[in-house]
Design a protein around this motif. Sequence first.
Motif, PDB file in Angstrom:
ATOM      1  N   ALA A 154       0.837  -1.203   0.000  1.00  0.00           N
ATOM      2  CA  ALA A 154       0.000   0.000   0.000  1.00  0.00           C
ATOM      3  C   ALA A 154       0.873   1.254   0.000  1.00  0.00           C
ATOM      4  N   HIS A 155       1.991   1.198   0.722  1.00  0.00           N
ATOM      5  CA  HIS A 155       2.904   2.341   0.747  1.00  0.00           C
ATOM      6  C   HIS A 155       3.559   2.543  -0.617  1.00  0.00           C
ATOM      7  N   VAL A 156       3.941   1.459  -1.268  1.00  0.00           N
ATOM      8  CA  VAL A 156       4.543   1.550  -2.605  1.00  0.00           C
ATOM      9  C   VAL A 156       3.546   2.155  -3.595  1.00  0.00           C
ATOM     10  N   GLN A 157       2.298   1.719  -3.538  1.00  0.00           N
ATOM     11  CA  GLN A 157       1.272   2.260  -4.436  1.00  0.00           C
ATOM     12  C   GLN A 157       1.056   3.746  -4.193  1.00  0.00           C
ATOM     13  N   ARG A 158       0.986   4.139  -2.925  1.00  0.00           N
ATOM     14  CA  ARG A 158       0.791   5.559  -2.612  1.00  0.00           C
ATOM     15  C   ARG A 158       1.997   6.371  -3.059  1.00  0.00           C
ATOM     16  N   SER A 159       3.198   5.867  -2.842  1.00  0.00           N
ATOM     17  CA  SER A 159       4.417   6.575  -3.255  1.00  0.00           C
ATOM     18  C   SER A 159       4.460   6.730  -4.772  1.00  0.00           C
ATOM     19  N   SER A 160       4.106   5.670  -5.495  1.00  0.00           N
ATOM     20  CA  SER A 160       4.090   5.748  -6.958  1.00  0.00           C
ATOM     21  C   SER A 160       3.102   6.804  -7.425  1.00  0.00           C
ATOM     22  N   ARG A 161       1.940   6.815  -6.822  1.00  0.00           N
ATOM     23  CA  ARG A 161       0.909   7.804  -7.181  1.00  0.00           C
ATOM     24  C   ARG A 161       1.408   9.219  -6.911  1.00  0.00           C
ATOM     25  N   TYR A 162       2.070   9.407  -5.769  1.00  0.00           N
ATOM     26  CA  TYR A 162       2.599  10.709  -5.367  1.00  0.00           C
ATOM     27  C   TYR A 162       3.646  11.205  -6.374  1.00  0.00           C
ATOM     28  N   PHE A 163       4.635  10.357  -6.680  1.00  0.00           N
ATOM     29  CA  PHE A 163       5.708  10.797  -7.565  1.00  0.00           C
ATOM     30  C   PHE A 163       5.257  10.885  -9.019  1.00  0.00           C
ATOM     31  N   ASP A 164       4.308  10.055  -9.419  1.00  0.00           N
ATOM     32  CA  ASP A 164       3.755  10.180 -10.774  1.00  0.00           C
ATOM     33  C   ASP A 164       3.080  11.538 -10.968  1.00  0.00           C
ATOM     34  N   GLU A 165       2.453  12.044  -9.925  1.00  0.00           N
ATOM     35  CA  GLU A 165       1.816  13.360  -9.998  1.00  0.00           C
ATOM     36  C   GLU A 165       2.846  14.427 -10.369  1.00  0.00           C
ATOM     37  N   PHE A 166       3.998  14.390  -9.724  1.00  0.00           N
ATOM     38  CA  PHE A 166       5.015  15.395  -9.978  1.00  0.00           C
ATOM     39  C   PHE A 166       5.705  15.193 -11.323  1.00  0.00           C
ATOM     40  N   ARG A 167       5.853  13.934 -11.745  1.00  0.00           N
ATOM     41  CA  ARG A 167       6.404  13.688 -13.079  1.00  0.00           C
ATOM     42  C   ARG A 167       5.461  14.241 -14.145  1.00  0.00           C
ATOM     43  N   ALA A 168       4.162  14.052 -13.947  1.00  0.00           N
ATOM     44  CA  ALA A 168       3.174  14.561 -14.902  1.00  0.00           C
ATOM     45  C   ALA A 168       3.195  16.092 -14.926  1.00  0.00           C
ATOM     46  N   ARG A 169       3.311  16.707 -13.770  1.00  0.00           N
ATOM     47  CA  ARG A 169       3.386  18.175 -13.722  1.00  0.00           C
ATOM     48  C   ARG A 169       4.650  18.683 -14.389  1.00  0.00           C
ATOM     49  N   LYS A 170       5.749  17.985 -14.147  1.00  0.00           N
ATOM     50  CA  LYS A 170       7.027  18.387 -14.752  1.00  0.00           C
ATOM     51  C   LYS A 170       6.938  18.341 -16.271  1.00  0.00           C
ATOM     52  N   GLU A 171       6.240  17.342 -16.779  1.00  0.00           N
ATOM     53  CA  GLU A 171       6.074  17.188 -18.222  1.00  0.00           C
ATOM     54  C   GLU A 171       5.233  18.323 -18.823  1.00  0.00           C
ATOM     55  N   LYS A 172       4.222  18.776 -18.102  1.00  0.00           N
ATOM     56  CA  LYS A 172       3.291  19.793 -18.614  1.00  0.00           C
ATOM     57  C   LYS A 172       3.796  21.220 -18.444  1.00  0.00           C
ATOM     58  N   THR A 173       4.734  21.434 -17.527  1.00  0.00           N
ATOM     59  CA  THR A 173       5.133  22.800 -17.175  1.00  0.00           C
ATOM     60  C   THR A 173       5.739  23.595 -18.330  1.00  0.00           C
TER      61      THR A 173
END
Length: 190
Positions: A20-39
């Motif tokens: 569950a921690h791995v899934q939450r961490s992946s979701r968290y960091f994917d959010e920032f990767r997606a933002r980095k891509e769009k910026t």
Amino acid sequence: MRPAWRRDSWLAQEQKDDEAHVQRSSRYFDEFRARKEKTPALFSSNGVSLKAAEQLLHLPDSVVEGPQAIAKGRKPLPPIDELLLTMGEPSPEPGWLPVAYSLLSQVTHSTPTGLAHMARYVDGTLRAHDISPEMLALALDVACLGSARLIGLSSLLLTRGDDTAKQYALGLEERALAVHNTARLVHWLG
């Protein structure tokens, strides 16, 4: 209330197991990767050249970056209200934090409610831009909670979660709760 401590608190929340921690961490960091891509596109749509935006966001060679791939079908982070409810869970009245966020936003954005909390008559003299005792208590309450979470989380990250850091973080939470209990006597939330 800055978004970072809401998201960081959500990330650091105790999970039932490692998966569950791995899934939450992946979701968290994917959010920032997606933002980095769009910026860069966001900058360029606001008048900054794409090349300049990419140069501005380029990290120096001394920075080691982790994985850059975004999971397919990624789920975005929960909405602010859900993050705030999660953060407020340790307190006896978990629903107070979304209300506090809303009220403090009223002052920040100069709405009529916010302006009413920024002007008072004292001995017949208008004192504009003096925050009301209620909003001051609320701002201090939220600032203590946010600071306790950020400092506690930082100590856990820097020590890889050793027991001393855990006790320190819990101590900060207890002190923030003590501030909350005192501040409630003035702002009446919770």
